[in-house]
Design an enzyme around this catalytic site. Sequence first.
Site, PDB file in Angstrom:
ATOM      1  N   TYR A 175       3.736   8.525  18.307  1.00  8.80           N
ATOM      2  CA  TYR A 175       4.150   8.496  16.898  1.00  8.80           C
ATOM      3  C   TYR A 175       5.441   9.303  16.715  1.00  8.80           C
ATOM      4  CZ  TYR A 175       3.686   8.696  11.798  1.00  8.80           C
ATOM      5  OH  TYR A 175       3.906   8.581  10.444  1.00  8.80           O
ATOM      6  N   THR A 205      -1.906   8.913   0.875  1.00 11.76           N
ATOM      7  CA  THR A 205      -1.937   7.445   0.873  1.00 11.76           C
ATOM      8  C   THR A 205      -3.181   6.983   1.635  1.00 11.76           C
ATOM      9  OG1 THR A 205      -0.851   7.119   3.001  1.00 11.76           O
ATOM     10  CG2 THR A 205       0.597   7.444   1.090  1.00 11.76           C
ATOM     11  N   SER A 239       9.126  10.496   9.684  1.00 12.82           N
ATOM     12  CA  SER A 239       7.990  11.391   9.436  1.00 12.82           C
ATOM     13  C   SER A 239       8.437  12.774   9.864  1.00 12.82           C
ATOM     14  CB  SER A 239       6.793  10.959  10.298  1.00 12.82           C
ATOM     15  OG  SER A 239       5.840  12.007  10.380  1.00 12.82           O
ATOM     16  N   LYS A 278       9.091   7.869  15.514  1.00 12.38           N
ATOM     17  CA  LYS A 278       9.724   8.335  14.275  1.00 12.38           C
ATOM     18  C   LYS A 278      11.024   9.096  14.568  1.00 12.38           C
ATOM     19  CE  LYS A 278       6.796   6.608  11.309  1.00 12.38           C
ATOM     20  NZ  LYS A 278       7.220   5.562  10.367  1.00 12.38           N
ATOM     21  N   SER A 317       0.836  -1.210   0.000  1.00 16.41           N
ATOM     22  CA  SER A 317       0.000   0.000   0.000  1.00 16.41           C
ATOM     23  C   SER A 317       0.866   1.254   0.000  1.00 16.41           C
ATOM     24  CB  SER A 317      -0.874  -0.025   1.273  1.00 16.41           C
ATOM     25  OG  SER A 317      -1.628   1.151   1.414  1.00 16.41           O
TER      26      SER A 317
HETATM   27  N1  LIG Z   1       0.996   9.052   4.646  1.00 15.81           N
HETATM   28  C1  LIG Z   1       1.630   9.986   5.311  1.00 15.81           C
HETATM   29  O1  LIG Z   1       1.230  11.160   5.319  1.00 15.81           O
HETATM   30  C2  LIG Z   1       2.885   9.672   6.070  1.00 15.81           C
HETATM   31  C3  LIG Z   1       3.598  10.749   6.616  1.00 15.81           C
HETATM   32  C4  LIG Z   1       4.754  10.491   7.318  1.00 15.81           C
HETATM   33  C5  LIG Z   1       5.201   9.194   7.485  1.00 15.81           C
HETATM   34  N2  LIG Z   1       4.488   8.171   6.967  1.00 15.81           N
HETATM   35  C6  LIG Z   1       5.013   6.827   7.189  1.00 15.81           C
HETATM   36  O2  LIG Z   1       5.145   6.180   5.942  1.00 15.81           O
HETATM   37  C7  LIG Z   1       5.035   4.765   6.114  1.00 15.81           C
HETATM   38  C8  LIG Z   1       4.069   4.208   5.083  1.00 15.81           C
HETATM   39  O3  LIG Z   1       2.805   4.770   5.312  1.00 15.81           O
HETATM   40  P1  LIG Z   1       1.691   4.897   4.168  1.00 15.81           P
HETATM   41  O4  LIG Z   1       1.201   6.292   4.219  1.00 15.81           O
HETATM   42  O5  LIG Z   1       2.184   4.337   2.909  1.00 15.81           O
HETATM   43  O6  LIG Z   1       0.553   4.006   4.839  1.00 15.81           O
HETATM   44  P2  LIG Z   1      -0.308   2.787   4.267  1.00 15.81           P
HETATM   45  O7  LIG Z   1      -1.283   2.509   5.360  1.00 15.81           O
HETATM   46  O8  LIG Z   1      -0.785   3.076   2.901  1.00 15.81           O
HETATM   47  O9  LIG Z   1       0.792   1.612   4.175  1.00 15.81           O
HETATM   48  C9  LIG Z   1       1.364   1.059   5.295  1.00 15.81           C
HETATM   49  C10 LIG Z   1       1.479  -0.425   5.052  1.00 15.81           C
HETATM   50  O10 LIG Z   1       2.189  -0.987   6.167  1.00 15.81           O
HETATM   51  C11 LIG Z   1       1.573  -2.214   6.483  1.00 15.81           C
HETATM   52  N3  LIG Z   1       1.885  -2.551   7.877  1.00 15.81           N
HETATM   53  C12 LIG Z   1       1.416  -1.974   8.996  1.00 15.81           C
HETATM   54  N4  LIG Z   1       1.937  -2.582  10.083  1.00 15.81           N
HETATM   55  C13 LIG Z   1       2.737  -3.564   9.621  1.00 15.81           C
HETATM   56  C14 LIG Z   1       3.541  -4.550  10.247  1.00 15.81           C
HETATM   57  N5  LIG Z   1       3.601  -4.646  11.583  1.00 15.81           N
HETATM   58  N6  LIG Z   1       4.252  -5.401   9.484  1.00 15.81           N
HETATM   59  C15 LIG Z   1       4.182  -5.335   8.128  1.00 15.81           C
HETATM   60  N7  LIG Z   1       3.419  -4.424   7.473  1.00 15.81           N
HETATM   61  C16 LIG Z   1       2.708  -3.560   8.209  1.00 15.81           C
HETATM   62  C17 LIG Z   1       0.097  -1.998   6.252  1.00 15.81           C
HETATM   63  O11 LIG Z   1      -0.600  -3.210   6.075  1.00 15.81           O
HETATM   64  C18 LIG Z   1       0.118  -1.143   4.979  1.00 15.81           C
HETATM   65  O12 LIG Z   1       0.038  -1.921   3.806  1.00 15.81           O
HETATM   66  C19 LIG Z   1       4.612   4.558   7.581  1.00 15.81           C
HETATM   67  O13 LIG Z   1       5.765   4.212   8.327  1.00 15.81           O
HETATM   68  C20 LIG Z   1       4.108   5.920   8.004  1.00 15.81           C
HETATM   69  O14 LIG Z   1       4.269   6.138   9.389  1.00 15.81           O
HETATM   70  C21 LIG Z   1       3.340   8.363   6.259  1.00 15.81           C
END
Ligand SMILES: NC(=O)c1ccc[n+]([C@@H]2O[C@H](COP(=O)([O-])OP(=O)(O)OC[C@H]3O[C@@H](n4cnc5c(N)ncnc54)[C@H](O)[C@@H]3O)[C@@H](O)[C@H]2O)c1
Length: 252
Positions: free
Chosen positions: A158, A193, A145, A162, A15
């Site tokens: 969180y 996302t 993040s 991070k 994802s």
């Molecule tokens: N979307 C944002 O705005 C944003 C901002 C800053 C940081 N992030 C970070 O980016 C990363 C990806 O987030 P995203 O936005 O793509 O989210 P998302 O929810 O689209 O994807 C995250 C994926 O991680 C998987 N996942 C969760 N826990 C897991 C585990 N224990 N083992 C294996 N897989 C696991 C989920 O099933 C999911 O498919 C995360 O670490 C998130 O904290 C996202």
Amino acid sequence: MNMHGYGALVTGGASGLGLATARRIVERGGCVVLADISAEQGAKAVAELGDAAQFVRADVTDEAEVTAALDAAGPLRFVVHCAGRGGDRVRILDKEGNPGPLDTFAEVVRINLIGTYNVLRLAAARLATNDVVDGDRGAIVLTASVAAFDGQIGQSSYSASKAGVHGLTLVAARDLASRQIRVNTIAPGIMDTPMLGRLRADIRDSLAAQVPHPKRLGDPDDFARLAIEMLENPYLNAQTIRLDGGIRMAPR
Ligand SMILES: NC(=O)c1ccc[n+]([C@@H]2O[C@H](COP(=O)([O-])OP(=O)(O)OC[C@H]3O[C@@H](n4cnc5c(N)ncnc54)[C@H](O)[C@@H]3O)[C@@H](O)[C@H]2O)c1
């Protein structure tokens, strides 16, 4: 090092940021293992990416499951660790002045920080056995993040998790330098996302308006492009790079 013909592990690859990165890796001729807890999303992702991709159900906090994902990756050179979860949105004190719960704090740190260290250590052991190509045995990208730096009220767990990933970046790069493995981290801002998809449209619009330039949410492919650069650029090491359109998050 060009990734053509090499293997990559992308955690959280079913994802969002991980899936976008897997698309770029496959486009560049790499093979990718998507390690994720969502088998349903993983199957969809593999159907889209084709033969160069495979899905392994793996929780990043679990040694045996991450090991199985690494086994599936074949000649592994690259790791992009995206798996993570959002925070618990808990204040340190509730309205009555009672301390917030410890268990949800610990759970967020377990998934985001301990999961990161678990993937880092197990993947590094594999990369260290590679031959050196263009100076490297392998390269690792972690995901923090902007909350590591601009934590908002309610983001204690969180932000702490991070900030831990950011702190790990320099020490891991130093520690693994003798093995010719580079480690860098991306600190995304507000990315479009599924993690954000739960928000109401007006809240998403207001978040986009807060970004100095460009005035939009981050595209997952913006992340993927930087991840590829971090994997391929031999002189990029020990860095956390904010990828955020210049946003600095307000206290709330
Ligand atoms: N979307 C944002 O705005 C944003 C901002 C800053 C940081 N992030 C970070 O980016 C990363 C990806 O987030 P995203 O936005 O793509 O989210 P998302 O929810 O689209 O994807 C995250 C994926 O991680 C998987 N996942 C969760 N826990 C897991 C585990 N224990 N083992 C294996 N897989 C696991 C989920 O099933 C999911 O498919 C995360 O670490 C998130 O904290 C996202």
